[in-house]
Design an enzyme around this catalytic site. Structure first.
Site, mmCIF file in Angstrom:
data_model
loop_
_atom_site.group_PDB
_atom_site.id
_atom_site.type_symbol
_atom_site.label_atom_id
_atom_site.label_comp_id
_atom_site.label_asym_id
_atom_site.label_seq_id
_atom_site.Cartn_x
_atom_site.Cartn_y
_atom_site.Cartn_z
ATOM 1 N N ASP A 1 -8.607 31.780 28.568
ATOM 2 C CA ASP A 1 -9.395 30.627 28.155
ATOM 3 C C ASP A 1 -9.395 30.601 26.633
ATOM 4 O O ASP A 1 -10.096 31.368 25.984
ATOM 5 C CB ASP A 1 -10.820 30.752 28.713
ATOM 6 N N LYS B 1 -11.422 21.570 22.841
ATOM 7 C CA LYS B 1 -12.072 21.632 21.531
ATOM 8 C C LYS B 1 -11.147 21.185 20.395
ATOM 9 O O LYS B 1 -10.937 19.997 20.210
ATOM 10 C CB LYS B 1 -12.652 23.025 21.292
ATOM 11 N N PHE C 1 -17.904 32.464 28.993
ATOM 12 C CA PHE C 1 -18.289 31.065 29.186
ATOM 13 C C PHE C 1 -17.028 30.261 29.443
ATOM 14 O O PHE C 1 -16.083 30.314 28.662
ATOM 15 C CB PHE C 1 -19.016 30.517 27.946
#
Length: 406
Positions: free
Chosen positions: A226, A255, A141
């Protein structure tokens, strides 16, 4: 002076919000540390961390101070000008990592978008025009923009939006032979999460990341990590690549980087960064003073030996208890993850029912997550108190008991 607000409730969501989400039945209104209170005054323990975002919990005094001080100085000037917080934050990220240059944006998707565009631009400038292929992992993702959702290896998110961006292929995660078979001189980048987050909290094998690094070097391709979910102390190191000792060419973060304030970053080397000259890429809000002031306070607080040791100790406390609960009720086949990103893999009898665990936890005053239908996910604050861990896991056990006795 208090401002009167109109009363809203959960039913309003279904009337006024585009239905891309199906949120829980209650509305959190206040948080402190790892505790949250809803509209009815009910207290919950938060093991979701805003999906691995609230790295220092709710309303951490250091972050509140950084935000309010900056809010009284300067909010936004655009990238026509620079600002002090963005430069201080860039220095700290560069000093703490392999990187020599930082690009700031507003989200993980934007950080990945920048990384993928940079990889293609580097190949375009240095090699033949057909070197633009990107290889990613199945079940990965990387965001929701058209480019990042196409690179992500979950068709349920990318289907139905017209023609896909071409030149992207997907191989099974942790399968080095499959990666070897896929990489060629047309590959411009291999994109991997050191820990697959949404794909089920699945850490990479060391040999897999080492092999990916070697393949990229051999084929003049860039290795992109990532670390949107795994970064900023969550793995027990500042970034998970440090845990593995495998250095990427580009790293993306978001995040936890802002501890709850929206910010993303792409980190890379000077040699690669120079392929992004003025005008090649940009963002109106990226690097804004409010976000960077908060993120600077985050890195100052979490980038310590004490914090790293604390995350590792909390990991053991969570994992031991979760394994005990899993064995006692026969619900988990494995508890996996790094640091305070943990996934409980459901046994065959409970496959597909992660949402039931989420709902049951909510009924027992606990906020957790799922990572797909088969994994229950925990991504708490890195400074969650032991008393909150123990009480939260007591609540979780009662939730599991209620499910198994139903």
């Amino acid at each position: 002076m208090s401002v009167e607000h109109a009363q809203v409730q959960r039913a309003d969501f279904d009337q006024v919000i585009v239905p891309t989400y199906a949120p829980a039945a209650f509305i959190p209104v206040r948080g402190a540390g790892s505790r949250v209170w809803d509209q009815a005054g009910r207290e919950l323990i938060d093991f979701s961390g805003g999906i691995a975002v609230n790295v220092l919990g709710h309303a951490h005094p250091v972050l509140v101070k950084a935000l309010t001080e900056q809010a009284n100085k300067l909010w936004h000037v655009s990238n026509v000008f620079t600002n002090e917080p963005t430069l201080r934050l860039a220095h700290k990220l560069v000093d703490a990592t392999f990187a020599e240059r930082a690009f700031f944006c507003n989200s993980g998707a934007e950080a990945n978008e920048a990384a993928f565009k940079l990889a293609r631009r580097v190949a375009f400038d240095n090699f033949a025009s057909e070197k633009y292929e990107i290889i990613a992992a199945v079940n990965s993702f990387h965001g929701r923009t058209l480019f990042t959702v196409s690179v992500g290896g979950q068709p349920k998110y990318s289907d139905g939006f017209g023609p896909k961006i071409t030149g992207i292929s997907h191989v099974p995660y942790n399968d080095l032979e499959a990666l070897k078979a896929a990489v060629s001189d047309k590959t411009c980048a291999v994109v991997l999460e050191p820990v697959q987050g949404e794909g089920g909290v699945l850490p990479a094998d060391l040999a897999y990341l080492q092999g990916a690094r070697e393949l990229c070097t051999q084929h003049n391709a860039l290795l992109i990590f990532d670390e949107v979910q795994s970064g900023m102390g969550r793995s027990g190191e500042l970034f998970a690549y440090m845990h593995y000792g495998v250095t990427p060419d580009i790293l993306t973060s978001a995040k936890s980087l802002g501890g709850g304030f929206p910010i993303g970053a792409m980190l890379t080397t000077e040699k690669l960064a120079k392929h992004f000259q003025p005008g090649t890429h940009g963002t109106t809000y990226g690097g804004n003073p409010l976000a960077c002031a908060v993120a600077e306070a985050v890195i100052d607080t979490i980038h310590t030996e004490e914090m790293r040791a604390g995350v590792k100790a909390r990991h053991e406390r969570f994992k031991t208890r979760l394994q005990q609960i899993g064995e006692k009720y026969g619900v988990f086949s494995e508890v996996r993850g790094l640091g305070l990103l943990l996934g409980c893999v459901l046994t065959d009898a409970w496959k597909g029912k992660a949402k039931d665990f989420f709902n049951a936890a909510g009924e027992h005053n606990l906020m957790i997550l799922q990572a797909g239908p088969d994994v229950v996910r925990f991504a708490p604050s890195l400074v969650v108190e032991n008393v909150d861990i123990d009480e939260g896991l007591d609540r979780f056990e009662r939730a599991v008991a209620s499910l198994t006795q139903a």
